[in-house]
Structures are given as C-alpha cells and as structure tokens.
Enzyme design. Structure first.
Site, mmCIF file in Angstrom:
data_model
loop_
_atom_site.group_PDB
_atom_site.id
_atom_site.type_symbol
_atom_site.label_atom_id
_atom_site.label_comp_id
_atom_site.label_asym_id
_atom_site.label_seq_id
_atom_site.Cartn_x
_atom_site.Cartn_y
_atom_site.Cartn_z
ATOM 1 N N ASP A 60 0.864 -1.720 -0.018
ATOM 2 C CA ASP A 60 -0.162 -0.029 -0.092
ATOM 3 C C ASP A 60 1.075 1.078 0.227
ATOM 4 O O ASP A 60 1.399 1.471 0.588
ATOM 5 C CB ASP A 60 -0.961 0.328 1.287
ATOM 6 C CG ASP A 60 -1.926 1.101 1.338
ATOM 7 O OD1 ASP A 60 -1.451 2.179 0.503
ATOM 8 O OD2 ASP A 60 -2.190 1.037 2.169
ATOM 9 N N HIS A 67 -8.183 5.278 2.519
ATOM 10 C CA HIS A 67 -8.082 4.154 2.241
ATOM 11 C C HIS A 67 -8.249 3.295 0.730
ATOM 12 O O HIS A 67 -8.761 1.304 1.222
ATOM 13 C CB HIS A 67 -7.589 2.833 3.211
ATOM 14 C CG HIS A 67 -6.814 4.188 4.465
ATOM 15 N ND1 HIS A 67 -5.456 3.560 4.445
ATOM 16 C CD2 HIS A 67 -7.058 4.396 5.409
ATOM 17 C CE1 HIS A 67 -4.786 3.712 5.127
ATOM 18 N NE2 HIS A 67 -5.918 4.491 6.097
ATOM 19 N N GLN A 112 2.128 4.274 3.081
ATOM 20 C CA GLN A 112 2.585 3.794 3.595
ATOM 21 C C GLN A 112 3.462 2.445 4.723
ATOM 22 O O GLN A 112 3.522 2.320 5.373
ATOM 23 C CB GLN A 112 0.479 3.898 3.619
ATOM 24 C CG GLN A 112 0.097 2.740 5.519
ATOM 25 C CD GLN A 112 -1.268 1.946 4.726
ATOM 26 O OE1 GLN A 112 -2.344 2.947 5.033
ATOM 27 N NE2 GLN A 112 -1.530 1.281 4.998
ATOM 28 N N TYR A 169 0.582 0.023 14.643
ATOM 29 C CA TYR A 169 -0.815 -0.238 13.292
ATOM 30 C C TYR A 169 -0.014 1.135 11.861
ATOM 31 O O TYR A 169 -0.893 2.614 12.962
ATOM 32 C CB TYR A 169 -2.195 -0.058 13.633
ATOM 33 C CG TYR A 169 -2.650 -0.243 13.410
ATOM 34 C CD1 TYR A 169 -3.117 -1.158 11.723
ATOM 35 C CD2 TYR A 169 -3.395 1.202 12.427
ATOM 36 C CE1 TYR A 169 -4.041 -1.110 11.621
ATOM 37 C CE2 TYR A 169 -4.172 1.055 11.555
ATOM 38 C CZ TYR A 169 -4.658 -0.341 10.709
ATOM 39 O OH TYR A 169 -5.539 -0.014 9.700
ATOM 40 N N LYS A 176 -3.512 -3.070 7.427
ATOM 41 C CA LYS A 176 -3.296 -4.679 7.676
ATOM 42 C C LYS A 176 -2.741 -5.148 6.698
ATOM 43 O O LYS A 176 -2.159 -4.502 6.046
ATOM 44 C CB LYS A 176 -4.975 -4.647 7.535
ATOM 45 C CG LYS A 176 -6.081 -5.460 8.182
ATOM 46 C CD LYS A 176 -4.755 -5.117 9.934
ATOM 47 C CE LYS A 176 -5.339 -6.644 10.667
ATOM 48 N NZ LYS A 176 -4.919 -6.616 12.436
#
Ligand code: 13P
Ligand code: 13P
Ligand code: MG
Ligand code: MG
Length: 368
Positions: free
Chosen positions: A11, A18, A93, A232, A235
């Site tokens: 990503d 997102h 990211q 975080y 994902k």
C-alpha cells in the site's frame, strides 16, 4: 522450464483515504516493470485490490532475489513519490524502511513467491485481499487442498486423493511446521483455526505426485505489518498464488471456498471482524466502514514464463450470492458497533489505542 513467480504487494497510497489505488500508480509501476522486462523479467502484470498495489512478476532469478526484490522496492518507492505529489492518503504507508538492503521481506510489503517446473499447461490464480490479515487464506486453502466437501478431486482424482502437505507458520514465535493431510487434518485445523497466530505459508504435494514434492502448489504472503512496524500503520492485506488442475484442485475447486464469505480480521482501522467479499477488480473498492474486506482473483495460464491473462475470476454472477450474504453479515456485524466480536479482541487492540486508554485510567483503578 523453471520459472519463479513473485507476487509482491504494498500500500503506497490511496484515493480517497484507504479506498483504491489510482491509475497513476499502476501506470508508474507498469512503466518501470516494462523497462525491466527483457533484462530481468520474463513477464509481469500490475493490479490492485483496494489501496494495495500488486506486482505479478515471472523470471528465472529464484526466490528472495536481490534484483527482483530491489526492482519491486524501486517500483513502490516511485509510486509512493507519485502518491505524495497527488497528496494521496497514506502515501508510502507500507514502506517502513528507507534503504533497501537486499531483501524486501521485513520492510513492509507482502511477498508470495514460488519456483516451479512449468507444466505444459499451468493455470495459476493470483489472489489479493484488502482490509484483512495474512491468516485470512487459512480457511480457503484448507478447503481447496484438504476438504472433500469443497474439492471433489480429493475423492475422485488419485493424485489429490494422496493428500497434501501444509507448511504452517507460527507468526508469533516465528517457527514453522509441516503437516500432512488427511492424516493430520484435526491437528492442522487446531492450529490454522487461529488465523491471527498460525498461517499457511505453502502447500506441497506428497511424494509420488505428478509434481515434485519440493515444489509448492500454493504460497501465501504471511508478513504482519504491525509487527514489522511496531505500531498500527495499516493491515497486512495479503496475496497468494495457487496452481490448479491436473493432480491439483480444478480452477473451480480453487474458487469454490470464496462462495462462503468467511469472517476475517481487519476492516475499519484493522480492528474489526467482517466478511471477506469476493469481487471483480472493478469492485475492489472498499467503501462501507472502509470495507467490508475484499478479495480479488486473477487467473492466468503461464506459458514459457509468459502470463496469458488475466481473467477476472470473481467477475461472475455465481458469486453474487456470496456478495449478498457478505452484505447481510456486514449489516449484522456493524450493529455491534464498538462491541466484540465485531471489534477485535482486547489482546489484539494492544497495538492501537487500548494501552493509552488504560494508561489514562491507571490512577483511578482501585483494588476490588
Ligand atoms: P483435470 O483433471 O484435467 O484437472 O480436470 C478436471 C476437471 O475437469 C475439473 O472440472
Ligand atoms: P489499509 O490497511 O488497507 O491501508 O487500511 C487501513 C485502515 O485503517 C482502514 O480503515
Ligand atoms: Mg491504506
Ligand atoms: Mg489495504
């Protein structure tokens, strides 16, 4: 001929938020890989699922090749630059490190690679998922290669009837074990039923199969982004490659598990359970509550290292019902709001806000 298939994803920025990889990023990737084609690659394709850019490359450099990983890293860096110029959300990211040092593993991107002796007809399916974690492939891989209620060939075809070997990774203790089906089905399920901890990395045939026992017939990315980043950032959004037919599950048996939109961890802020919805690339744009989590499937025939395709495998009305069920499950799960089991477990929130909340209250907690 020996061919390595490298599927590497990252990503590097989303339009809007997102949501999705814009064309500009795919074009950037395409241009760089096109240049590398005759020198390094046999062939390549570029795709996306949600905000994850997927590079599909074939070559003869083997797995963990510095040249191939370096090429992928370069593509992601360049695409991240474009993302920054466009002000895309989360530009760069998944690129956790600054300098490439020989292998892209541990740097943020997800990697699924296999080296195979290409068969005269080599159907492969490349899967990509957004808004979920690596273990999301456990249930479908088990169904494809070990469940006769999914794969008729396990009963009917002698080469499937022998069963398969599953390489399972313990993602917390960083160990692996190879387990054999059908003999060890229950032990295998004991592990992979906890997809946050154990993930299937590879599937191998058994000795005596048409395919050499050391050649994978499926491989998944198992990178865990929050572990690599220490916080975080997004994902894992894993990828996977599955070979099909002629002693392996038929293409339809590879697709069949996704007719059931099983619950996976991810969705909003990577912190919610939701159904994995199988969609065409066109619909791989998670919107509702940043989801629900999506999976795409790209079908290719590999010939002399060239990728013939892709076929957009979930662009099929026979998956409409799975999508409808996924929407119903999404409604049901969403109505729990911040309550488990929609929200992930207390333990899994350790990497997000939970420590801060507990810390704020620490002086106000009294002994019982
Ligand atoms: P193969 O045995 O050639 O893989 O074909 C099986 C089949 O026809 C699947 O429906
Ligand atoms: P991605 O992992 O797809 O970037 O999503 C992050 C997120 O927090 C979505 O709500
Ligand atoms: Mg993102
Ligand atoms: Mg994503």
């Amino acid at each position: 001929m020996k061919v390595t298939i490298s599927v590497i994803k990252a990503d590097v920025g989303g339009l809007v938020g997102h949501h999705v990889v814009p064309e500009e990023l795919e074009e950037t990737a395409w241009a760089i890989l096109e240049e590398a084609k005759d020198e390094l690659l046999f062939d390549f394709d570029v795709s996306h699922v949600g905000d994850d850019l997927i590079l599909i490359m074939t070559h003869d450099k083997g797995e963990d090749s510095e040249e191939i990983h370096g090429l992928a890293w370069n593509v992601f860096q360049e695409a991240a630059e474009v993302a920054k110029e466009m002000g895309l959300y989360g530009a760069g990211q998944d690129l956790l490190k600054n300098a490439f040092s020989g292998n892209i593993r541990g740097m943020g991107p997800g990697v699924a690679e296999m080296t195979i002796e290409e068969r005269p007809s080599e159907p492969i399916i490349v899967f990509g998922a957004d808004k979920t974690e690596a273990g999301a492939w456990n249930l479908p891989l088990y169904r494809m290669f070990a469940d006769p209620f999914n794969t008729a060939g396990l009963i009917i075809d002698p080469h499937l009837h022998m069963g398969f070997r599953f390489e399972v990774w313990d993602l917390i203790d960083h160990k692996k074990v190879i387990m054999s089906t059908s003999e060890e089905m229950y032990d295998l399920l004991a592990l992979i039923g906890s997809p946050g901890r154990f993930a299937i990395k590879r599937v191998f045939p058994k000795p005596g199969h048409l395919i050499n026992e050391n050649e994978p017939v499926a491989v998944a990315s198992t990178e865990r982004l929050y572990e690599e980043a220490g916080r975080y950032v997004g994902k894992d959004d894993p990828v996977m490659v599955v070979r099909a037919q002629h002693g392996l599950p038929a293409v339809g048996e590879v697709m069949e598990p996704f007719a059931f939109p099983h619950l996976v961890e991810g969705w909003m802020r990577g912190s919610h359970w939701g159904p994995l919805m199988p969609v065409s690339v066109r619909d791989a744009k998670p919107t509702r509550f940043d989801g629900p989590p999506r999976v795409i499937a790209l079908g290719y025939q590999l010939k002399n290292g060239m990728l013939i395709g892709p076929e957009d495998m979930f662009d099929d009305p026979s998956f409409d019902r799975a999508r409808q069920i996924a929407n119903e499950i999404a409604d049901y799960m969403r109505r729990h709001g911040p309550f488990e089991p929609h929200r992930v477990s207390f333990h899994d929130l350790e990497y997000t806000t939970m420590p801060a909340v507990l810390d704020k209250l620490k002086d106000r907690f009294e002994p019982l």
